[in-house]
Scaffold this motif. Structure first.
Motif, short mmCIF file in Angstrom:
data_model
loop_
_atom_site.label_atom_id
_atom_site.label_comp_id
_atom_site.label_asym_id
_atom_site.label_seq_id
_atom_site.Cartn_x
_atom_site.Cartn_y
_atom_site.Cartn_z
N ALA A 98 -19.52 17.95 -19.54
CA ALA A 98 -18.22 18.60 -19.40
C ALA A 98 -17.49 18.56 -20.73
CB ALA A 98 -17.40 17.90 -18.33
N GLY A 99 -17.02 19.72 -21.15
CA GLY A 99 -16.41 19.83 -22.46
C GLY A 99 -15.03 19.20 -22.57
N LYS A 100 -14.61 18.99 -23.82
CA LYS A 100 -13.28 18.46 -24.10
C LYS A 100 -12.24 19.57 -24.10
CE LYS A 100 -15.08 14.71 -27.02
NZ LYS A 100 -15.12 14.15 -28.39
N GLY A 101 -12.69 20.82 -24.23
CA GLY A 101 -11.80 21.96 -24.25
C GLY A 101 -12.38 23.13 -23.50
N PRO A 102 -11.75 24.28 -23.61
CA PRO A 102 -12.16 25.44 -22.79
C PRO A 102 -13.37 26.22 -23.28
CG PRO A 102 -10.26 26.00 -24.13
CD PRO A 102 -10.50 24.53 -24.34
N TYR A 103 -13.75 26.01 -24.55
CA TYR A 103 -14.84 26.80 -25.10
C TYR A 103 -16.02 25.91 -25.47
CZ TYR A 103 -11.35 30.39 -25.06
OH TYR A 103 -10.39 31.26 -24.63
N SER A 104 -17.22 26.43 -25.24
CA SER A 104 -18.42 25.62 -25.40
C SER A 104 -18.84 25.52 -26.86
CB SER A 104 -19.56 26.19 -24.57
OG SER A 104 -19.96 27.44 -25.06
N SER A 105 -19.62 24.50 -27.11
CA SER A 105 -20.14 24.22 -28.44
C SER A 105 -21.53 23.64 -28.29
CB SER A 105 -19.22 23.22 -29.14
OG SER A 105 -19.86 22.63 -30.26
N GLY A 106 -22.30 23.72 -29.37
CA GLY A 106 -23.63 23.13 -29.36
C GLY A 106 -23.65 21.67 -29.77
N SER A 107 -22.51 21.11 -30.05
CA SER A 107 -22.43 19.73 -30.54
C SER A 107 -22.16 18.75 -29.40
CB SER A 107 -21.33 19.60 -31.57
OG SER A 107 -21.11 18.24 -31.90
N VAL A 108 -22.89 17.66 -29.38
CA VAL A 108 -22.68 16.64 -28.33
C VAL A 108 -21.28 16.07 -28.40
CG1 VAL A 108 -25.12 16.03 -28.14
CG2 VAL A 108 -23.68 14.82 -29.76
N THR A 109 -20.68 16.07 -29.58
CA THR A 109 -19.34 15.49 -29.72
C THR A 109 -18.24 16.34 -29.10
OG1 THR A 109 -19.07 16.51 -31.90
CG2 THR A 109 -20.02 14.30 -31.84
N SER A 110 -18.58 17.56 -28.70
CA SER A 110 -17.61 18.44 -28.05
C SER A 110 -17.53 18.21 -26.55
CB SER A 110 -17.97 19.90 -28.31
OG SER A 110 -17.86 20.20 -29.69
N TYR A 111 -18.31 17.28 -26.05
CA TYR A 111 -18.38 17.03 -24.62
C TYR A 111 -17.93 15.61 -24.31
CZ TYR A 111 -20.76 21.46 -24.61
OH TYR A 111 -21.06 22.79 -24.77
N ALA A 112 -17.10 15.50 -23.28
CA ALA A 112 -16.47 14.22 -22.98
C ALA A 112 -17.18 13.44 -21.87
CB ALA A 112 -15.02 14.46 -22.56
N TYR A 113 -17.83 14.15 -20.98
CA TYR A 113 -18.44 13.49 -19.82
C TYR A 113 -19.87 14.00 -19.65
CZ TYR A 113 -13.59 12.41 -18.85
OH TYR A 113 -12.29 11.97 -18.94
N TRP A 114 -20.72 13.09 -19.17
CA TRP A 114 -22.15 13.39 -19.02
C TRP A 114 -22.66 12.93 -17.66
CZ3 TRP A 114 -24.86 15.74 -23.03
CH2 TRP A 114 -24.15 15.87 -24.23
N GLY A 115 -23.59 13.71 -17.13
CA GLY A 115 -24.27 13.29 -15.92
C GLY A 115 -25.39 12.32 -16.23
#
Length: 124
Positions: A98-115
């Motif tokens: 799940a991202g930190k903001g509304p637009y996606s990125s290919g960087s792991v650092t742009s995502y705050a939560y993981w399954g």
């Protein structure tokens, strides 16, 4: 806190298809980008596909283009990854993020939560 639960992984023969699902809970799902990553044994986690908050924008890794499709259903708080023409090199644990903001990125650092991940194994 956000909870992400992946499902749909399994064993498939080369050339086959799988559909991964990721159910989200804990915050407003529709306000954030979502992504799929994968990690094979001994390799770093890599980006597979991402989708914006509305689903209006998607991006796919070169390895996934033409074979994988990311989509989301904000009414069901769920993101999907449709995988076709699977190859043995697609074998990995697939993670929803799940991202930190509304637009996606290919960087792991742009995502705050993981399954927790779901295993995909493609046999030759």
């Amino acid at each position: 806190q956000v909870q992400l639960v992946e499902s749909g992984g399994g064993l498939v023969q080369a050339g086959g298809s799988l559909r991964l699902s990721c159910a989200a809970s804990g915050r407003t799902f529709s306000g954030y980008a979502m992504g799929w990553f994968r990690q094979a044994p001994g390799k770093e986690r890599e980006f597979v596909a991402g989708i914006s908050w509305s689903g209006g924008s998607t991006n796919h890794a070169d390895s996934a283009k033409g074979r994988f499709t990311i989509s989301r259903d904000n009414a069901k708080n769920t993101v999907y990854l449709e995988m076709n023409s699977l190859k043995p090199e697609d074998t990995a644990v697939y993670y929803c993020a799940a991202g930190k903001g509304p637009y996606s990125s290919g960087s792991v650092t742009s995502y705050a939560y993981w399954g927790q991940g779901t295993q995909v194994t493609v046999s030759s």
